[in-house]
Structure formats: C-alpha cells, structure tokens
Design a protein around this motif. Structure first.
Motif, PDB file in Angstrom:
ATOM      1  N   HIS A 119      -1.915  -0.337  -5.888  1.00 34.23           N
ATOM      2  CA  HIS A 119      -0.573  -0.254  -6.475  1.00 34.23           C
ATOM      3  C   HIS A 119      -0.408  -1.307  -7.571  1.00 34.23           C
ATOM      4  O   HIS A 119       0.684  -1.811  -7.812  1.00 34.23           O
ATOM      5  N   LEU A 143       0.553  -2.780   1.424  1.00 34.17           N
ATOM      6  CA  LEU A 143       1.041  -2.986   0.047  1.00 34.17           C
ATOM      7  C   LEU A 143       0.670  -4.354  -0.509  1.00 34.17           C
ATOM      8  O   LEU A 143       1.342  -4.900  -1.372  1.00 34.17           O
ATOM      9  N   THR A 170       4.968  -3.969  -6.206  1.00 38.21           N
ATOM     10  CA  THR A 170       5.166  -4.219  -4.772  1.00 38.21           C
ATOM     11  C   THR A 170       5.923  -5.524  -4.503  1.00 38.21           C
ATOM     12  O   THR A 170       6.608  -5.650  -3.476  1.00 38.21           O
ATOM     13  N   THR A 303      10.021  -4.049   0.971  1.00 42.87           N
ATOM     14  CA  THR A 303       8.788  -4.844   1.022  1.00 42.87           C
ATOM     15  C   THR A 303       9.135  -6.286   0.645  1.00 42.87           C
ATOM     16  O   THR A 303       9.741  -6.501  -0.413  1.00 42.87           O
ATOM     17  N   HIS A 313      12.130   1.336   0.109  1.00 44.02           N
ATOM     18  CA  HIS A 313      11.573   2.596   0.605  1.00 44.02           C
ATOM     19  C   HIS A 313      12.697   3.448   1.202  1.00 44.02           C
ATOM     20  O   HIS A 313      13.523   2.940   1.968  1.00 44.02           O
ATOM     21  N   LEU A 344       3.652   5.482  -5.113  1.00 43.96           N
ATOM     22  CA  LEU A 344       4.743   5.161  -4.191  1.00 43.96           C
ATOM     23  C   LEU A 344       5.876   6.168  -4.408  1.00 43.96           C
ATOM     24  O   LEU A 344       6.928   5.837  -4.968  1.00 43.96           O
ATOM     25  N   ALA A 347       9.733   5.476  -3.040  1.00 43.89           N
ATOM     26  CA  ALA A 347      10.299   4.125  -3.194  1.00 43.89           C
ATOM     27  C   ALA A 347      10.919   3.993  -4.580  1.00 43.89           C
ATOM     28  O   ALA A 347      10.568   4.717  -5.512  1.00 43.89           O
TER      29      ALA A 347
END
Ligand code: PMP
Length: 372
Positions: A119, A143, A170, A303, A313, A344, A347
């Motif tokens: 990511h 993540l 992230t 996160t 999310h 993702l 999210a």
C-alpha cells in the motif's frame, strides 16, 4: 488517413512500459456541484503557510524575468543549518516527487527491479516504470511495511527499495530498528530510499526519519518535502539528502533551474520559522487523536496513524461502503480521498483539518451511518 488508420509503427511510440503506467490521480478539490467546504483529500495543512514564507515570495515577484539560482544554494544552506546536515549532500526538487523520479532515472533501467510496499505511495510505481524498470510489490502485514517480505523479494535484479516512512495512505510507520534491519539485509549496491514526507509529524520515540542512516551509509537517500507541514504544496519544493556520490549523480540529470525563485525564497523563510512549524505539529497532536477517537466512536475502524491523516475503514454493507460515504460527504462539500487504487477499496483517507473541518466531517458521518 485518419489517426485511427495509422499503424502503430507509423507514429512515435513511448518506451516499453510507459503505456502500462496508471497515471497518478490527485485528490479531488471540489465537492458535488463544485461546492467545497473542506478539502481533506491531499494531506495539506489547515494552517496555511508561514507568513514569513508569503512575505519572502513578494520580494521575488519583482524579478520574474531572472532565472533562479539553479543549485538552490541558499535554500540548501538553510535546510542544512536547520537539520544539521552538510549542504553539499542535499539536492532540491520541484516537490519530493521530482527527487523520487531523479533517483529512478539515475539508478534504474530496463531489466532492473525496484521494490515497494503493497500500500506504498503510488509515485514509486510510476517512477520505476517511467525509468523502464519493473516494480516488485512486497505484501504488508496489518497495513504496515513488512521488512521480511521486502528482503524475501530481493533478487539479482533488485536495484532500489522505496519506503515511505510514515507511509501514505496507511499512516503507519516503521520503527528505526526495523529500518536498520532492512538496510542491513540489503546488498550494498541496492539503493534504499526513505521517503519522510510526513516525518515532522511523527511523535514516536522509536521513529527516525532516516537522516542518520543517509549520513552514514553509501546506499541510503532520505527525501523530505515542504508540501505538508510547511504548507507550501503549491510552490513544489522538496529535497533529498544522501551520500555525495548519489547527490552528484542526481545533479547531473536535474534540470538546470528545476526549483523556482519563489519556491527557494519561501522555502528558506519556512524552514527558519520554527515557531510556525511547532504550531502546525501541535495542531496535529491535538486533532489526530480526536479525529481517530471520534471516528472509532461511530464504529469505524481507523488504522493508527502517525501522520496528518487517517485511513478510515467502512462497513462492508450496501449503502455504507467507502464509496457511499465519499459520495455523501462530497454532497456536503467535504472532500476526502478514495484509496481503491492503493488496494484499499473500502477505506477513505481523511487529512486532519481545521477544528471546524474535523467536527463537520464527524457530524456528517454520524448522519451517514444513521447515528445522528
Ligand atoms: N511522498 C509521500 C509519501 C507523499 O504522500 C507525497 C505527497 N502526496 C510525496 C512524497 C510528494 O510530495 P511533494 O512532491 O509535494 O513533495
């Protein structure tokens, strides 16, 4: 003959791989019907730029006909003084994006591989492919950048590893011990790029932006930007710090006047305005935990982030997914970032904004989730 009739060989062709590049999609700047109340889509600071940086630009405005100092000597001196570095080991660019591209163009070519994290920031993929090389993607764990996964993907062809620390989108980070372990596991000829675009925001004792490693190793470069905490994204200024032999190579492919005079003047004033920087970091210290906690109270998973943004999310439920939330917020003039292209799909990334922006987004999400 129409263009469609031309055979491929009768018109210029980009180098192999160029057409496989997925062009970078910047954050939207407008809500539905052109209405923007709060733009929280590109990790820009809600505090604007230092007034000293704004004033510095005005002095340059009187000399627009003159080329800037291509080597950005005074800016490199100011950065060096602030961060305790040697100016000869610094290179400035039109954003740190440009430094990342210089690195790829100087050190990668056809047949080479460069690794980045699952990511990871998407400019790495673009820069690697634009240089004709092959990206290799290392999976993440929870993540987070996974050092073992990266090391497992090093091959005879590997020339470079890109790490954003902290990572966008992230918001997670690699402790310095892990960065060192990654560095120790890489062959000496592999260049490790530590992208610390959000480094100033991190408040963790086990974090280090990469200055120490770049200062003491032959194969580490750290990149930084004026676009985030310094609030100068519009001017395009970033910089890289690394061993002299790498900075020398990058300077050979750098455009002769790649950083404008306004960017140089504003950058000098900004890097010297430590009070402004402190305020920007303190704003984030206050609102990053607030945004995280309030979104969690709505039942959303967030996160844990050390940057100036959070990855949120959404439920896997009709009408409640990230794309639905994005559309709802856009209707209300709040612009966040969809991150499906980062792998993702459910999210959204939200930049920590002004108090008003943060409260407004939380209120709208409360209504969106049927909790108002
Ligand atoms: N690295 C990371 C991780 C980023 O998020 C960004 C900005 N989105 C950049 C580099 C590039 O920033 P700039 O070119 O504005 O310096």
């Amino acid at each position: 003959m129409s263009e469609a009739d031309l055979t491929r060989s009768e018109r210029p062709q980009p180098r192999a791989g160029v057409m496989e590049i997925a062009a970078y999609v910047p954050g939207k700047s407008k809500g539905t019907h052109g209405k923007t109340l709060h733009k929280l889509s590109s990790n820009e600071t809600p505090l604007g730029a230092s007034p000293k940086a704004k004033a510095a630009i005005e002095t340059v405005a009187h000399n627009l006909e003159l080329y800037p100092d291509g080597a950005a000597n005074e800016l490199r001196d100011a950065i060096a003084e602030t961060y305790g570095l040697h100016p000869d080991r610094i290179i400035c660019g039109a954003g740190s994006d440009e430094i990342l591209s210089f690195l790829a163009y100087a050190y990668l070519g056809a047949g080479d591989e460069a690794i980045y994290s699952e990511h990871g920031f998407l400019i790495y993929d673009i820069a690697i492919r634009a240089a004709g090389a092959t990206p290799v993607v290392a999976p993440e764990t929870d993540l987070k950048t996974d050092v073992d996964a990266i090391l497992a993907r090093v091959s005879d062809k590997t020339k470079m590893v890109f790490i954003a620390n902290p990572n966008n989108p992230t918001g997670t980070y690699l402790p310095f011990e892990e960065v060192k372990r990654l560095h120790e596991g890489l062959p000496a000829h592999v260049l490790l790029v530590l992208d610390a675009a959000y480094g100033e925001y991190v408040r963790k004792n086990d974090y280090e932006s990469g200055i120490e490693l770049a200062a003491t190793s032959d194969n580490v470069v750290m990149t930084r930007t004026f676009s985030k905490v310094y609030g100068l994204a519009n001017l395009r200024i970033g910089w890289g710090f690394g061993p002299s032999h790498i900075i020398d190579a990058l300077n050979r492919i750098r455009g002769p006047f790649n950083v404008s005079g306004m960017a140089i003047a504003a950058g000098i004033a900004a890097v010297q305005d430590r009070e402004f920087l402190t305020r920007a970091v303190e704003h984030n210290d206050e609102w990053l935990p607030w945004v995280t906690a309030e979104l969690e109270k709505l039942g959303l998973k967030v996160t844990p982030s050390v940057g100036n943004f959070v990855l949120v999310h959404f439920p896997d439920e009709d009408g409640k997914r990230a794309a639905d939330a994005d559309a709802y917020l856009l209707q209300h003039g709040c612009v966040l970032r969809q991150v499906a292209n980062y792998g993702l799909p459910n999210a959204l990334r939200m930049t920590v904004g002004s108090e008003e922006a943060n409260r407004t987004v939380v209120e709208h999400l409360k209504t969106f989730l049927g909790q108002a």
